[in-house]
Design a protein around this motif. Structure first.
Motif, PDB file in Angstrom:
ATOM      1  N   GLU A 177      20.928  -7.954 -34.774  1.00 63.09           N
ATOM      2  CA  GLU A 177      21.917  -6.802 -34.710  1.00 63.09           C
ATOM      3  C   GLU A 177      20.618  -5.580 -35.251  1.00 63.09           C
ATOM      4  O   GLU A 177      20.077  -5.598 -36.016  1.00 63.09           O
ATOM      5  N   TRP A 178      20.520  -4.528 -34.018  1.00 61.77           N
ATOM      6  CA  TRP A 178      19.590  -3.434 -34.181  1.00 61.77           C
ATOM      7  C   TRP A 178      20.338  -2.212 -34.140  1.00 61.77           C
ATOM      8  O   TRP A 178      21.258  -2.090 -33.387  1.00 61.77           O
ATOM      9  N   ARG A 179      20.287  -1.601 -35.270  1.00 67.38           N
ATOM     10  CA  ARG A 179      20.782  -0.110 -35.550  1.00 67.38           C
ATOM     11  C   ARG A 179      19.600   0.759 -35.339  1.00 67.38           C
ATOM     12  O   ARG A 179      18.680   0.765 -36.339  1.00 67.38           O
ATOM     13  N   PHE A 184      21.791   7.117 -39.316  1.00 64.90           N
ATOM     14  CA  PHE A 184      21.982   6.670 -40.495  1.00 64.90           C
ATOM     15  C   PHE A 184      21.990   5.315 -40.768  1.00 64.90           C
ATOM     16  O   PHE A 184      22.808   4.558 -39.969  1.00 64.90           O
ATOM     17  N   GLU A 185      21.204   4.732 -41.798  1.00 65.36           N
ATOM     18  CA  GLU A 185      21.394   3.373 -42.132  1.00 65.36           C
ATOM     19  C   GLU A 185      21.030   2.443 -40.894  1.00 65.36           C
ATOM     20  O   GLU A 185      21.361   1.367 -40.370  1.00 65.36           O
ATOM     21  N   GLY A 186      20.005   2.902 -40.340  1.00 66.72           N
ATOM     22  CA  GLY A 186      19.172   2.192 -39.254  1.00 66.72           C
ATOM     23  C   GLY A 186      18.628   0.542 -39.844  1.00 66.72           C
ATOM     24  O   GLY A 186      18.091   0.737 -41.067  1.00 66.72           O
ATOM     25  N   GLN A 201      24.864  -4.783 -47.552  1.00 67.07           N
ATOM     26  CA  GLN A 201      24.071  -3.463 -46.891  1.00 67.07           C
ATOM     27  C   GLN A 201      22.918  -4.062 -46.727  1.00 67.07           C
ATOM     28  O   GLN A 201      22.068  -5.092 -47.220  1.00 67.07           O
ATOM     29  N   ALA A 202      22.115  -3.606 -45.673  1.00 73.18           N
ATOM     30  CA  ALA A 202      20.954  -3.982 -45.201  1.00 73.18           C
ATOM     31  C   ALA A 202      19.968  -4.057 -46.071  1.00 73.18           C
ATOM     32  O   ALA A 202      18.829  -5.032 -46.227  1.00 73.18           O
ATOM     33  N   ASP A 203      19.673  -2.839 -47.093  1.00 71.05           N
ATOM     34  CA  ASP A 203      18.861  -2.930 -48.096  1.00 71.05           C
ATOM     35  C   ASP A 203      18.833  -4.201 -49.343  1.00 71.05           C
ATOM     36  O   ASP A 203      18.257  -4.372 -49.834  1.00 71.05           O
ATOM     37  N   ALA A 208      17.652  -9.035 -43.327  1.00 67.82           N
ATOM     38  CA  ALA A 208      17.375  -7.652 -42.491  1.00 67.82           C
ATOM     39  C   ALA A 208      16.282  -6.853 -43.336  1.00 67.82           C
ATOM     40  O   ALA A 208      15.862  -7.000 -44.336  1.00 67.82           O
ATOM     41  N   VAL A 209      15.768  -6.029 -42.253  1.00 72.68           N
ATOM     42  CA  VAL A 209      14.688  -4.912 -42.833  1.00 72.68           C
ATOM     43  C   VAL A 209      15.488  -3.590 -42.604  1.00 72.68           C
ATOM     44  O   VAL A 209      16.081  -3.463 -41.647  1.00 72.68           O
ATOM     45  N   VAL A 210      15.015  -2.442 -43.480  1.00 77.85           N
ATOM     46  CA  VAL A 210      15.793  -1.319 -43.083  1.00 77.85           C
ATOM     47  C   VAL A 210      14.537  -0.172 -42.725  1.00 77.85           C
ATOM     48  O   VAL A 210      13.625  -0.195 -42.996  1.00 77.85           O
ATOM     49  N   PHE A 211      15.127   0.610 -42.043  1.00 78.72           N
ATOM     50  CA  PHE A 211      14.354   1.502 -41.160  1.00 78.72           C
ATOM     51  C   PHE A 211      14.443   2.928 -42.323  1.00 78.72           C
ATOM     52  O   PHE A 211      14.978   3.064 -43.206  1.00 78.72           O
ATOM     53  N   GLY A 212      13.768   3.896 -41.751  1.00 81.75           N
ATOM     54  CA  GLY A 212      13.580   5.231 -42.441  1.00 81.75           C
ATOM     55  C   GLY A 212      12.806   6.018 -41.519  1.00 81.75           C
ATOM     56  O   GLY A 212      12.022   5.628 -40.674  1.00 81.75           O
ATOM     57  N   LEU A 213      12.440   7.363 -42.146  1.00 78.76           N
ATOM     58  CA  LEU A 213      11.630   8.076 -41.418  1.00 78.76           C
ATOM     59  C   LEU A 213      10.145   7.644 -41.160  1.00 78.76           C
ATOM     60  O   LEU A 213       9.406   7.374 -42.339  1.00 78.76           O
ATOM     61  N   GLY A 214       9.802   7.445 -40.112  1.00 74.66           N
ATOM     62  CA  GLY A 214       8.760   6.911 -39.766  1.00 74.66           C
ATOM     63  C   GLY A 214       8.643   5.257 -39.591  1.00 74.66           C
ATOM     64  O   GLY A 214       7.655   4.900 -39.536  1.00 74.66           O
ATOM     65  N   TYR A 215       9.518   4.709 -40.119  1.00 75.56           N
ATOM     66  CA  TYR A 215       9.441   3.313 -40.114  1.00 75.56           C
ATOM     67  C   TYR A 215      10.281   2.704 -39.255  1.00 75.56           C
ATOM     68  O   TYR A 215      11.542   3.081 -38.968  1.00 75.56           O
ATOM     69  N   GLY A 216       9.828   1.594 -38.517  1.00 72.73           N
ATOM     70  CA  GLY A 216      10.716   0.970 -37.447  1.00 72.73           C
ATOM     71  C   GLY A 216      11.268   1.742 -36.386  1.00 72.73           C
ATOM     72  O   GLY A 216      12.306   1.665 -35.859  1.00 72.73           O
TER      73      GLY A 216
END
Length: 283
Positions: A177-179, A184-186, A201-203, A208-216
């Motif tokens: 599952e890729w978001r 929000f909540e990638g 929740q992914a976190d 699962a690993v969570v994304f963020g600004l500049g991550y993933g």
């Protein structure tokens, strides 16, 4: 096609028309979308194409697009409709003055298409590994057989620290599952064969690993997801491979961090003892 090897060049890509496929070569450069640069080139068999369209684009352009059959391309299956139009690898944007030429190739392609409907297997090759990227809470790696998540102490939740670093063979998985990190909540979540769909929740989910600004970013995490998905679809369940022995310095650091969580009241006495024993057993 009138002759094999005809090339139609547009912005960011050039399409080479062959007797059984379209070879898409993406340009490199600061204006080329990073996903295109990461893909490099892709060969799309004619049997993977459901249709062809030619439409007017923005600012004096036309857009030639091939429509992949559902299930034919692991990249598009993983993306699940989340790619922005500018990041669609099946669009070729051309100057408006080349519309007649583009229309010619669109007509030629249409005469060669014989398949429609969902494909029963992937027909476009997935991105090649090994692949890796940094998420907000950990580093994800994939060697073609096993997905590994190694948590970052600066970003991972206490739930993930208590679970420890994770390793999943493709035979254990049922999907991905890729978001998109652009919403929000990638996140990227691995779906396991023998587990119910996670409501966490992914976190909080160790799968699962969570994304963020500049991550993933898309150009790193989406090819990763596509490669894992393709491996899962072509694998059969296998016994899990025992995890290798850990670096003692790494184990010591994890026990130290676990102690901090314990002192902060985020881990109970029992959880601390059990997890510490698990970590020591990995030496």
């Amino acid at each position: 096609m009138s002759r094999m090897g005809d090339v139609l060049a547009g912005f960011h890509a050039a399409w080479e028309f062959e007797s059984d496929s379209v070879l898409i070569r993406y340009e490199r450069g600061i204006r080329t979308p990073k996903l295109f640069q990461a893909l490099g080139e892709r060969r799309v068999p004619l049997e993977a194409i459901a249709g062809v369209t030619l439409t007017r684009g923005k600012r004096g352009t036309v857009v030639l697009r091939v429509e992949p059959r559902p299930g034919a391309d692991p990249l598009m299956e993983a993306a699940a409709g989340q790619l922005k139009e500018s990041g669609d690898p099946y669009r070729l944007v051309l100057p408006a003055e080349r519309e007649v030429l583009a229309e010619y190739y669109a007509d030629e392609l249409r005469t060669l298409l014989t398949e429609s409907g969902p494909a029963d297997r992937f027909l476009v090759k997935p991105p090649e590994g090994p692949l890796s990227f940094k998420a907000y809470d950990g580093k994800a790696t994939f060697d073609g057989r096993t997905v590994n998540f190694r948590w970052f102490w600066t970003g991972a939740s206490s739930a993930k620290w208590k679970a420890g670093d994770q390793s999943f063979s493709v035979g254990e998985l049922n999907g991905v599952e890729w978001r998109s990190p652009e919403v929000f909540e990638g996140h990227l979540r691995l779906l396991r064969r023998d587990a119910e769909a996670s409501a966490a929740q992914a976190d909080q989910d160790p799968a699962a690993v969570v994304f963020g600004l500049g991550y993933g970013p898309v150009h790193e995490s989406l090819p990763f997801a596509a490669a894992v998905l393709a491996a899962v679809r072509t694998s059969s369940p296998v016994a899990a491979v025992p995890a290798p022995r850990r670096d003692p310095a790494d184990i010591a650091e994890r026990i130290r961090h676990l102690g901090e969580l314990h002192q902060a009241g985020l881990v109970t006495d029992e959880e601390f003892s059990v997890k510490k024993a698990e970590l020591l057993s990995e030496l």
